[in-house]
Design a protein around this motif. Structure first.
Motif, short mmCIF file in Angstrom:
data_model
loop_
_atom_site.label_atom_id
_atom_site.label_comp_id
_atom_site.label_asym_id
_atom_site.label_seq_id
_atom_site.Cartn_x
_atom_site.Cartn_y
_atom_site.Cartn_z
N LEU A 119 18.17 27.35 79.37
CA LEU A 119 17.68 28.02 78.17
C LEU A 119 18.81 28.10 77.15
O LEU A 119 19.98 28.26 77.52
CB LEU A 119 17.18 29.43 78.49
N SER A 120 18.48 28.04 75.90
CA SER A 120 19.49 28.08 74.85
C SER A 120 19.76 29.52 74.42
O SER A 120 18.84 30.32 74.29
CB SER A 120 19.00 27.27 73.65
N SER A 121 21.02 29.81 74.18
CA SER A 121 21.34 31.11 73.60
C SER A 121 21.63 30.96 72.11
O SER A 121 21.98 31.92 71.45
CB SER A 121 22.53 31.75 74.33
N THR A 122 21.47 29.76 71.58
CA THR A 122 21.62 29.53 70.15
C THR A 122 20.51 30.26 69.41
O THR A 122 19.35 30.16 69.79
CB THR A 122 21.55 28.02 69.82
N GLY A 123 20.86 31.00 68.42
CA GLY A 123 19.87 31.75 67.66
C GLY A 123 19.50 33.07 68.30
O GLY A 123 18.77 33.85 67.75
N SER A 124 20.03 33.33 69.49
CA SER A 124 19.78 34.63 70.11
C SER A 124 20.86 35.60 69.66
O SER A 124 21.65 35.30 68.79
CB SER A 124 19.72 34.49 71.63
N ALA A 125 20.89 36.73 70.26
CA ALA A 125 21.74 37.82 69.80
C ALA A 125 23.23 37.53 70.00
O ALA A 125 23.76 37.63 71.08
CB ALA A 125 21.36 39.10 70.52
#
Length: 134
Positions: A119-125
């Protein structure tokens, strides 16, 4: 009396073992099962420490290391107020960290450790953005 002991032994042996997923996701990444890692192994060892500490935060059911250097958090209560409080505590402890809350939809699609670590953490907090450090 023997039957009780046998029944108890069977329950203990047959019950599914539940491993915390910081360790499982670290092993998955370090064994190369997620492909080439974008960061050096030492960075994932540090990320593992962050993941283990994340497990002690309120409203955290489980946590995973993400291949791209973030932490996936499975909340106990998936509400705006509960996750906002968890994110605030996470960013206090890890000002340069990135957290992604795993939603019910994510859990339906990412059913294995291998799928979750991707899962991508790009664009998350991003705590640096939240705290205004950039």
């Amino acid at each position: 009396m023997r039957w009780i002991a046998i029944l108890l032994a069977l329950v203990v042996l047959v019950a599914p073992a539940r491993a915390e997923n910081c360790t499982r996701s670290r092993e998955y990444l370090m064994e190369g099962l997620a492909g080439d890692l974008p960061a050096p192994p030492a960075q994932y060892q540090e990320l593992f420490k962050v993941c283990m500490q994340t497990l002690s935060l309120a409203n955290v059911r489980d946590a995973y290391l993400l291949r791209d250097g973030g932490i996936a958090i499975v909340p106990k209560r998936d509400s705006l107020i509960a996750t906002a409080g968890t994110l605030a505590h996470f960013c206090e402890q890890f000002p340069r960290g990135r957290a992604r809350f795993v939603t019910a939809a994510d859990r339906r699609h990412a059913t294995t450790v291998g799928l979750i670590v991707l899962l991508s953490s790009t664009g998350s907090a991003s705590c640096t953005k939240i705290r205004g450090l950039t």
